[in-house]
Design a protein around this motif. Structure first.
Motif, PDB file in Angstrom:
ATOM      1  N   ASP A 192       6.613   5.125  -0.844  1.00 25.66           N
ATOM      2  CA  ASP A 192       6.494   5.782   0.456  1.00 25.66           C
ATOM      3  C   ASP A 192       7.722   5.497   1.318  1.00 25.66           C
ATOM      4  OD1 ASP A 192       4.060   6.907  -0.104  1.00 25.66           O
ATOM      5  OD2 ASP A 192       2.880   5.365   0.899  1.00 25.66           O
ATOM      6  N   GLU A 193       8.250   4.285   1.215  1.00 26.27           N
ATOM      7  CA  GLU A 193       9.399   3.875   2.027  1.00 26.27           C
ATOM      8  C   GLU A 193      10.662   4.642   1.655  1.00 26.27           C
ATOM      9  OE1 GLU A 193      11.796  -0.274   3.180  1.00 26.27           O
ATOM     10  OE2 GLU A 193       9.960  -0.337   1.970  1.00 26.27           O
TER      11      GLU A 193
ATOM     12  N   ALA B  82       8.245  -4.547  -1.254  1.00 26.98           N
ATOM     13  CA  ALA B  82       6.921  -4.941  -0.766  1.00 26.98           C
ATOM     14  C   ALA B  82       6.377  -6.016  -1.699  1.00 26.98           C
ATOM     15  CB  ALA B  82       5.964  -3.751  -0.714  1.00 26.98           C
TER      16      ALA B  82
ATOM     17  N   ARG C  43       3.167   1.733  -4.426  1.00 26.71           N
ATOM     18  CA  ARG C  43       2.947   2.875  -3.523  1.00 26.71           C
ATOM     19  C   ARG C  43       3.671   2.660  -2.195  1.00 26.71           C
ATOM     20  NH1 ARG C  43      -2.270   2.829  -5.861  1.00 26.71           N
ATOM     21  NH2 ARG C  43      -3.074   1.472  -4.212  1.00 26.71           N
ATOM     22  N   LYS C  44       3.618   1.446  -1.674  1.00 28.77           N
ATOM     23  CA  LYS C  44       4.307   1.162  -0.407  1.00 28.77           C
ATOM     24  C   LYS C  44       5.803   1.389  -0.522  1.00 28.77           C
ATOM     25  CE  LYS C  44       0.960  -2.286   1.226  1.00 28.77           C
ATOM     26  NZ  LYS C  44       0.741  -3.733   1.546  1.00 28.77           N
TER      27      LYS C  44
ATOM     28  N   VAL D 227       1.595  -2.245  -4.127  1.00 21.61           N
ATOM     29  CA  VAL D 227       2.935  -2.504  -3.583  1.00 21.61           C
ATOM     30  C   VAL D 227       3.920  -1.432  -4.042  1.00 21.61           C
ATOM     31  CG1 VAL D 227       2.552  -4.991  -3.338  1.00 21.61           C
ATOM     32  CG2 VAL D 227       3.582  -4.111  -5.447  1.00 21.61           C
TER      33      VAL D 227
END
Length: 385
Positions: free
Chosen positions: A138-139, A110, A134-135, A132
Protein backbone atom coordinates in the motif's frame (compact mmCIF):
# COMPACT_ATOMS: atom_id res chain seq x y z
CA UNK A 1 -5.09 1.21 -2.07
CA UNK A 2 -2.81 -1.60 -3.16
CA UNK A 3 -1.63 -1.47 -6.75
CA UNK A 4 -2.94 -4.63 -8.38
CA UNK A 5 -1.44 -3.75 -11.76
CA UNK A 6 1.79 -4.21 -13.32
CA UNK A 7 2.48 -7.76 -14.06
CA UNK A 8 6.22 -7.44 -14.41
CA UNK A 9 7.14 -7.27 -18.06
CA UNK A 10 10.16 -9.12 -19.42
CA UNK A 11 12.65 -7.75 -21.94
CA UNK A 12 14.74 -9.29 -24.66
CA UNK A 13 17.78 -7.09 -24.07
CA UNK A 14 21.09 -7.32 -25.90
CA UNK A 15 24.10 -8.26 -23.80
CA UNK A 16 25.41 -4.69 -23.66
CA UNK A 17 22.08 -3.33 -22.36
CA UNK A 18 21.90 -6.09 -19.76
CA UNK A 19 25.38 -5.17 -18.55
CA UNK A 20 24.49 -1.48 -18.28
CA UNK A 21 21.26 -2.23 -16.43
CA UNK A 22 23.06 -4.44 -13.91
CA UNK A 23 25.88 -1.91 -13.42
CA UNK A 24 23.42 0.89 -12.64
CA UNK A 25 21.57 -1.39 -10.21
CA UNK A 26 24.65 -2.66 -8.38
CA UNK A 27 26.97 0.37 -8.46
CA UNK A 28 24.54 3.27 -8.67
CA UNK A 29 24.19 6.26 -11.00
CA UNK A 30 26.89 6.82 -13.64
CA UNK A 31 27.62 8.67 -16.86
CA UNK A 32 28.06 7.01 -20.24
CA UNK A 33 31.85 7.48 -20.18
CA UNK A 34 32.03 5.92 -16.71
CA UNK A 35 29.92 2.95 -17.80
CA UNK A 36 31.94 2.53 -20.99
CA UNK A 37 35.17 2.38 -18.98
CA UNK A 38 33.86 -0.05 -16.36
CA UNK A 39 32.14 -2.36 -18.85
CA UNK A 40 34.73 -2.05 -21.63
CA UNK A 41 32.07 -1.01 -24.15
CA UNK A 42 32.78 1.18 -27.15
CA UNK A 43 31.00 4.52 -27.55
CA UNK A 44 28.73 3.25 -30.37
CA UNK A 45 27.83 0.12 -28.39
CA UNK A 46 27.11 2.22 -25.30
CA UNK A 47 24.92 4.56 -27.34
CA UNK A 48 22.85 1.66 -28.70
CA UNK A 49 22.50 0.08 -25.25
CA UNK A 50 21.46 3.34 -23.58
CA UNK A 51 19.02 4.16 -26.37
CA UNK A 52 17.34 0.77 -25.94
CA UNK A 53 17.11 1.12 -22.15
CA UNK A 54 15.76 4.67 -22.48
CA UNK A 55 13.18 3.57 -25.06
CA UNK A 56 11.92 0.91 -22.65
CA UNK A 57 11.78 3.42 -19.81
CA UNK A 58 14.28 1.49 -17.69
CA UNK A 59 16.85 4.29 -17.28
CA UNK A 60 16.59 8.06 -17.00
CA UNK A 61 18.94 11.03 -16.76
CA UNK A 62 19.17 12.78 -13.39
CA UNK A 63 21.36 15.80 -13.95
CA UNK A 64 24.91 16.10 -15.19
CA UNK A 65 28.48 15.68 -14.02
CA UNK A 66 31.53 17.67 -15.19
CA UNK A 67 34.53 15.51 -16.07
CA UNK A 68 38.28 16.18 -16.06
CA UNK A 69 38.14 17.69 -19.56
CA UNK A 70 35.56 20.24 -18.47
CA UNK A 71 32.76 18.67 -20.45
CA UNK A 72 29.54 17.76 -18.70
CA UNK A 73 27.90 14.36 -19.09
CA UNK A 74 24.42 13.18 -18.19
CA UNK A 75 24.25 11.00 -15.08
CA UNK A 76 21.96 8.00 -15.58
CA UNK A 77 20.13 5.89 -13.02
CA UNK A 78 17.37 3.29 -13.09
CA UNK A 79 13.93 4.69 -13.81
CA UNK A 80 10.80 3.85 -11.87
CA UNK A 81 9.63 1.46 -14.59
CA UNK A 82 12.55 -0.80 -13.71
CA UNK A 83 10.39 -1.77 -10.75
CA UNK A 84 11.01 -2.95 -7.22
CA UNK A 85 11.23 -6.08 -5.07
CA UNK A 86 9.99 -7.25 -1.69
CA UNK A 87 12.03 -8.94 1.01
CA UNK A 88 10.13 -10.66 3.83
CA UNK A 89 11.52 -12.11 7.04
CA UNK A 90 9.57 -14.55 9.19
CA UNK A 91 11.56 -14.92 12.39
CA UNK A 92 11.06 -16.57 15.75
CA UNK A 93 10.03 -13.31 17.43
CA UNK A 94 8.47 -11.26 14.64
CA UNK A 95 7.89 -10.63 10.94
CA UNK A 96 8.98 -7.76 8.74
CA UNK A 97 8.91 -6.73 5.12
CA UNK A 98 10.69 -4.11 3.04
CA UNK A 99 10.37 -2.88 -0.53
CA UNK A 100 13.49 -1.78 -2.41
CA UNK A 101 14.13 -0.41 -5.85
CA UNK A 102 16.49 -2.46 -7.99
CA UNK A 103 19.32 -0.02 -7.26
CA UNK A 104 19.03 -0.53 -3.52
CA UNK A 105 16.79 2.28 -2.22
CA UNK A 106 14.32 1.36 0.52
CA UNK A 107 10.87 2.65 -0.41
CA UNK A 108 8.70 1.06 2.25
CA UNK A 109 8.83 -1.15 5.32
CA UNK A 110 6.68 -2.61 8.08
CA UNK A 111 7.08 -5.08 10.91
CA UNK A 112 5.04 -6.84 13.57
CA UNK A 113 6.05 -8.58 16.77
CA UNK A 114 4.70 -12.11 17.21
CA UNK A 115 2.84 -12.80 20.47
CA UNK A 116 5.05 -15.79 21.35
CA UNK A 117 8.50 -16.93 20.24
CA UNK A 118 8.27 -19.85 17.80
CA UNK A 119 11.14 -21.78 16.21
CA UNK A 120 8.95 -22.77 13.24
CA UNK A 121 6.74 -20.88 10.81
CA UNK A 122 3.27 -21.09 12.30
CA UNK A 123 0.06 -20.27 10.40
CA UNK A 124 -0.21 -17.19 12.63
CA UNK A 125 3.28 -16.06 11.55
CA UNK A 126 2.38 -16.57 7.88
CA UNK A 127 -0.76 -14.46 8.34
CA UNK A 128 1.23 -11.76 10.15
CA UNK A 129 3.71 -11.72 7.26
CA UNK A 130 0.84 -11.25 4.83
CA UNK A 131 -0.31 -8.29 6.92
CA UNK A 132 3.02 -6.46 6.84
CA UNK A 133 3.37 -7.19 3.12
CA UNK A 134 0.00 -5.54 2.48
CA UNK A 135 1.13 -2.46 4.42
CA UNK A 136 4.31 -2.16 2.40
CA UNK A 137 2.56 -2.67 -0.93
CA UNK A 138 0.00 0.00 0.00
CA UNK A 139 2.88 2.36 0.83
CA UNK A 140 4.64 1.97 -2.53
CA UNK A 141 1.59 1.44 -4.77
CA UNK A 142 1.77 3.20 -8.11
CA UNK A 143 5.04 5.02 -7.50
CA UNK A 144 7.87 2.59 -8.19
CA UNK A 145 6.94 0.45 -11.16
CA UNK A 146 6.02 -3.23 -11.14
CA UNK A 147 6.76 -5.65 -8.33
CA UNK A 148 9.26 -8.05 -9.90
CA UNK A 149 10.26 -10.51 -7.20
CA UNK A 150 9.44 -11.55 -3.63
CA UNK A 151 11.86 -13.50 -1.45
CA UNK A 152 10.81 -14.78 1.97
CA UNK A 153 13.51 -15.63 4.50
CA UNK A 154 12.29 -18.28 6.94
CA UNK A 155 13.47 -21.36 8.85
CA UNK A 156 13.60 -24.19 6.33
CA UNK A 157 14.40 -27.89 6.26
CA UNK A 158 16.02 -29.84 3.44
CA UNK A 159 13.66 -31.58 1.07
CA UNK A 160 15.35 -34.94 0.45
CA UNK A 161 12.75 -36.09 -2.05
CA UNK A 162 13.75 -36.28 -5.73
CA UNK A 163 14.54 -32.80 -6.95
CA UNK A 164 15.85 -31.49 -3.63
CA UNK A 165 15.27 -27.87 -2.72
CA UNK A 166 13.94 -26.39 0.49
CA UNK A 167 10.58 -26.59 2.17
CA UNK A 168 9.14 -24.25 4.81
CA UNK A 169 9.62 -25.47 8.37
CA UNK A 170 6.20 -25.67 9.98
CA UNK A 171 3.75 -24.73 7.23
CA UNK A 172 3.34 -24.65 3.47
CA UNK A 173 1.08 -21.59 3.65
CA UNK A 174 3.66 -18.87 3.20
CA UNK A 175 3.42 -18.21 -0.51
CA UNK A 176 -0.37 -18.61 -0.55
CA UNK A 177 -0.83 -16.31 2.45
CA UNK A 178 1.05 -13.42 0.83
CA UNK A 179 -1.51 -13.14 -1.97
CA UNK A 180 0.83 -11.88 -4.68
CA UNK A 181 -0.53 -10.93 -8.13
CA UNK A 182 -0.23 -13.58 -10.85
CA UNK A 183 3.16 -13.64 -12.46
CA UNK A 184 5.11 -12.32 -9.46
CA UNK A 185 7.57 -15.03 -8.34
CA UNK A 186 7.62 -15.80 -4.61
CA UNK A 187 10.51 -17.86 -3.25
CA UNK A 188 11.15 -19.12 0.28
CA UNK A 189 14.85 -19.07 1.22
CA UNK A 190 16.70 -20.23 4.31
CA UNK A 191 16.97 -17.35 6.78
CA UNK A 192 20.56 -18.07 7.82
CA UNK A 193 21.69 -18.21 4.20
CA UNK A 194 20.02 -14.85 3.58
CA UNK A 195 21.92 -13.33 6.51
CA UNK A 196 25.19 -14.76 5.16
CA UNK A 197 24.46 -13.23 1.74
CA UNK A 198 23.84 -9.83 3.36
CA UNK A 199 27.06 -9.89 5.37
CA UNK A 200 28.93 -10.84 2.19
CA UNK A 201 27.37 -8.04 0.16
CA UNK A 202 27.07 -5.23 2.71
CA UNK A 203 28.57 -6.27 6.07
CA UNK A 204 31.78 -7.35 7.78
CA UNK A 205 32.46 -10.10 5.21
CA UNK A 206 32.06 -7.77 2.24
CA UNK A 207 33.74 -9.30 -0.82
CA UNK A 208 35.30 -12.06 1.32
CA UNK A 209 35.91 -15.11 -0.85
CA UNK A 210 35.30 -17.60 1.96
CA UNK A 211 33.66 -17.31 5.38
CA UNK A 212 31.08 -18.95 7.63
CA UNK A 213 28.11 -17.12 9.11
CA UNK A 214 26.91 -18.82 12.32
CA UNK A 215 23.55 -17.83 13.75
CA UNK A 216 22.74 -18.61 17.37
CA UNK A 217 19.41 -17.57 18.83
CA UNK A 218 16.14 -19.44 19.23
CA UNK A 219 17.62 -21.79 16.60
CA UNK A 220 21.10 -22.33 15.17
CA UNK A 221 22.40 -22.51 11.63
CA UNK A 222 25.43 -21.94 9.44
CA UNK A 223 25.69 -20.17 6.09
CA UNK A 224 28.85 -20.97 4.10
CA UNK A 225 30.27 -18.73 1.38
CA UNK A 226 32.89 -20.42 -0.80
CA UNK A 227 34.65 -18.74 -3.72
CA UNK A 228 32.31 -15.79 -3.24
CA UNK A 229 29.16 -17.88 -3.62
CA UNK A 230 26.75 -19.37 -1.14
CA UNK A 231 27.19 -23.12 -0.73
CA UNK A 232 23.81 -24.85 -1.08
CA UNK A 233 24.53 -28.60 -0.89
CA UNK A 234 22.87 -31.48 -2.74
CA UNK A 235 19.60 -31.06 -0.81
CA UNK A 236 19.89 -27.31 -0.30
CA UNK A 237 20.88 -28.03 3.30
CA UNK A 238 24.56 -27.10 3.55
CA UNK A 239 25.17 -25.60 6.99
CA UNK A 240 22.37 -27.41 8.83
CA UNK A 241 24.41 -27.44 12.04
CA UNK A 242 21.34 -28.53 13.97
CA UNK A 243 21.82 -31.98 12.44
CA UNK A 244 25.35 -32.48 13.77
CA UNK A 245 25.34 -35.57 16.05
CA UNK A 246 24.85 -34.39 19.66
CA UNK A 247 25.61 -35.46 22.28
CA UNK A 248 28.47 -37.59 20.96
CA UNK A 249 29.89 -39.64 23.82
CA UNK A 250 30.37 -43.18 25.01
CA UNK A 251 27.40 -42.95 27.36
CA UNK A 252 24.76 -40.99 25.42
CA UNK A 253 23.47 -41.62 21.88
CA UNK A 254 22.94 -38.57 19.65
CA UNK A 255 19.44 -37.11 19.31
CA UNK A 256 18.06 -35.76 16.07
CA UNK A 257 18.64 -31.98 16.09
CA UNK A 258 20.04 -32.40 19.58
CA UNK A 259 22.65 -29.67 19.13
CA UNK A 260 20.04 -27.09 18.25
CA UNK A 261 17.97 -28.11 21.27
CA UNK A 262 21.06 -27.70 23.46
CA UNK A 263 22.27 -24.36 22.04
CA UNK A 264 18.88 -22.74 21.44
CA UNK A 265 17.59 -19.94 23.64
CA UNK A 266 14.95 -22.09 25.34
CA UNK A 267 17.54 -24.54 26.67
CA UNK A 268 19.78 -21.64 27.69
CA UNK A 269 17.01 -20.18 29.84
CA UNK A 270 16.28 -23.59 31.36
CA UNK A 271 19.93 -23.87 32.42
CA UNK A 272 19.79 -20.32 33.69
CA UNK A 273 16.77 -21.11 35.89
CA UNK A 274 18.46 -24.25 37.23
CA UNK A 275 21.64 -22.32 38.13
CA UNK A 276 19.86 -19.37 39.69
CA UNK A 277 19.99 -19.24 43.52
CA UNK A 278 16.73 -19.52 45.38
CA UNK A 279 17.45 -16.33 47.30
CA UNK A 280 19.74 -13.35 47.18
CA UNK A 281 20.25 -13.13 43.40
CA UNK A 282 16.99 -11.44 42.41
CA UNK A 283 14.37 -12.84 39.99
CA UNK A 284 15.39 -15.23 37.23
CA UNK A 285 15.79 -13.33 33.91
CA UNK A 286 12.66 -13.69 31.79
CA UNK A 287 14.50 -14.20 28.48
CA UNK A 288 17.94 -14.28 26.86
CA UNK A 289 17.98 -10.51 26.36
CA UNK A 290 17.40 -9.92 30.09
CA UNK A 291 20.05 -12.53 30.96
CA UNK A 292 22.69 -10.81 28.84
CA UNK A 293 21.74 -7.40 30.23
CA UNK A 294 22.21 -8.75 33.76
CA UNK A 295 25.56 -10.26 32.83
CA UNK A 296 26.72 -7.00 31.25
CA UNK A 297 25.66 -5.19 34.41
CA UNK A 298 27.96 -7.31 36.58
CA UNK A 299 25.53 -9.93 37.94
CA UNK A 300 27.85 -12.80 38.88
CA UNK A 301 25.42 -15.69 38.33
CA UNK A 302 24.21 -14.29 35.01
CA UNK A 303 27.81 -13.87 33.86
CA UNK A 304 28.67 -17.48 34.72
CA UNK A 305 25.69 -18.74 32.73
CA UNK A 306 26.58 -16.51 29.78
CA UNK A 307 30.26 -17.53 29.85
CA UNK A 308 29.37 -21.23 29.84
CA UNK A 309 26.93 -20.74 26.97
CA UNK A 310 29.59 -18.78 25.08
CA UNK A 311 31.99 -21.69 25.55
CA UNK A 312 29.38 -24.05 24.12
CA UNK A 313 28.92 -21.73 21.12
CA UNK A 314 32.69 -21.67 20.74
CA UNK A 315 32.71 -25.46 20.47
CA UNK A 316 30.28 -25.28 17.57
CA UNK A 317 32.45 -22.61 15.93
CA UNK A 318 35.52 -24.81 16.47
CA UNK A 319 33.75 -27.70 14.71
CA UNK A 320 32.98 -25.46 11.73
CA UNK A 321 36.57 -24.16 11.64
CA UNK A 322 37.98 -27.69 11.77
CA UNK A 323 35.68 -28.87 8.99
CA UNK A 324 35.91 -26.07 6.39
CA UNK A 325 38.74 -23.76 7.59
CA UNK A 326 36.80 -20.64 6.56
CA UNK A 327 39.37 -18.04 7.58
CA UNK A 328 36.58 -15.81 8.91
CA UNK A 329 33.61 -16.65 11.12
CA UNK A 330 30.80 -14.11 11.52
CA UNK A 331 28.48 -14.55 14.51
CA UNK A 332 24.85 -13.50 14.22
CA UNK A 333 21.47 -14.09 15.79
CA UNK A 334 19.94 -12.71 18.95
CA UNK A 335 22.54 -14.45 21.15
CA UNK A 336 25.44 -14.97 18.78
CA UNK A 337 25.99 -11.31 17.95
CA UNK A 338 26.22 -10.25 21.61
CA UNK A 339 29.65 -8.82 22.43
CA UNK A 340 29.80 -10.83 25.69
CA UNK A 341 29.89 -14.02 23.61
CA UNK A 342 32.73 -12.97 21.35
CA UNK A 343 35.79 -13.16 23.64
CA UNK A 344 34.89 -16.57 25.03
CA UNK A 345 34.18 -17.95 21.54
CA UNK A 346 37.57 -16.74 20.35
CA UNK A 347 39.30 -18.32 23.34
CA UNK A 348 37.53 -21.65 22.81
CA UNK A 349 38.34 -21.73 19.09
CA UNK A 350 42.05 -21.13 19.79
CA UNK A 351 42.03 -23.83 22.44
CA UNK A 352 40.33 -26.49 20.30
CA UNK A 353 41.50 -25.74 16.75
CA UNK A 354 43.67 -22.88 15.48
CA UNK A 355 43.49 -19.13 15.63
CA UNK A 356 40.78 -17.99 13.22
CA UNK A 357 39.28 -14.55 12.85
CA UNK A 358 35.91 -14.46 14.62
CA UNK A 359 33.75 -11.36 14.69
CA UNK A 360 30.12 -10.34 15.09
CA UNK A 361 27.97 -9.36 12.13
CA UNK A 362 27.89 -5.74 11.03
CA UNK A 363 24.20 -5.59 10.10
CA UNK A 364 22.59 -6.53 13.42
CA UNK A 365 19.07 -7.85 13.26
CA UNK A 366 18.61 -6.44 9.72
CA UNK A 367 20.93 -9.01 8.13
CA UNK A 368 18.29 -11.59 7.24
CA UNK A 369 15.87 -9.10 5.68
CA UNK A 370 18.63 -7.34 3.73
CA UNK A 371 19.79 -10.72 2.43
CA UNK A 372 16.28 -11.55 1.24
CA UNK A 373 16.10 -8.19 -0.54
CA UNK A 374 19.48 -8.73 -2.21
CA UNK A 375 18.48 -12.19 -3.44
CA UNK A 376 15.23 -10.72 -4.80
CA UNK A 377 17.07 -7.94 -6.63
CA UNK A 378 19.54 -10.42 -8.15
CA UNK A 379 16.72 -12.62 -9.41
CA UNK A 380 14.75 -9.68 -10.75
CA UNK A 381 17.74 -8.48 -12.77
CA UNK A 382 18.31 -11.99 -14.08
CA UNK A 383 14.68 -12.28 -15.18
CA UNK A 384 14.69 -8.90 -16.92
CA UNK A 385 17.70 -9.89 -18.97
Amino acid sequence: MMDATATADRFDLPASARAVLRALAVDGPATRPQLSAVLALSRPTMSVAMAELSRLGLVAGQGSSRGATGRSAVVYSLASRAGHVLGVEIGATGVRAAAYTLDGREIGSAEERLPADAPTVTPEAADAAAGVVRKVRDEVAGHHGPLREVVVAAPTLPNTERGGGLRPHGTARITEALGMPPGVPVTVENNVNCAAVAEHRFGVARNQQMFAYIQVGVKIGVGIVLDGRLMQGANGAAGEAAMLPFPWSGSQPPRRAGLEQFLGSDALMERCAAAWPAAGAGPVPRDAKALFEAAAGGHAVARRVVDQHSTDIGRLVAAVVALIDPGLVVLGGGVGQNQLVLLEVRRTVRELTWDTEVTVGGLGDRATLLGAVHVAVTRALDSMA
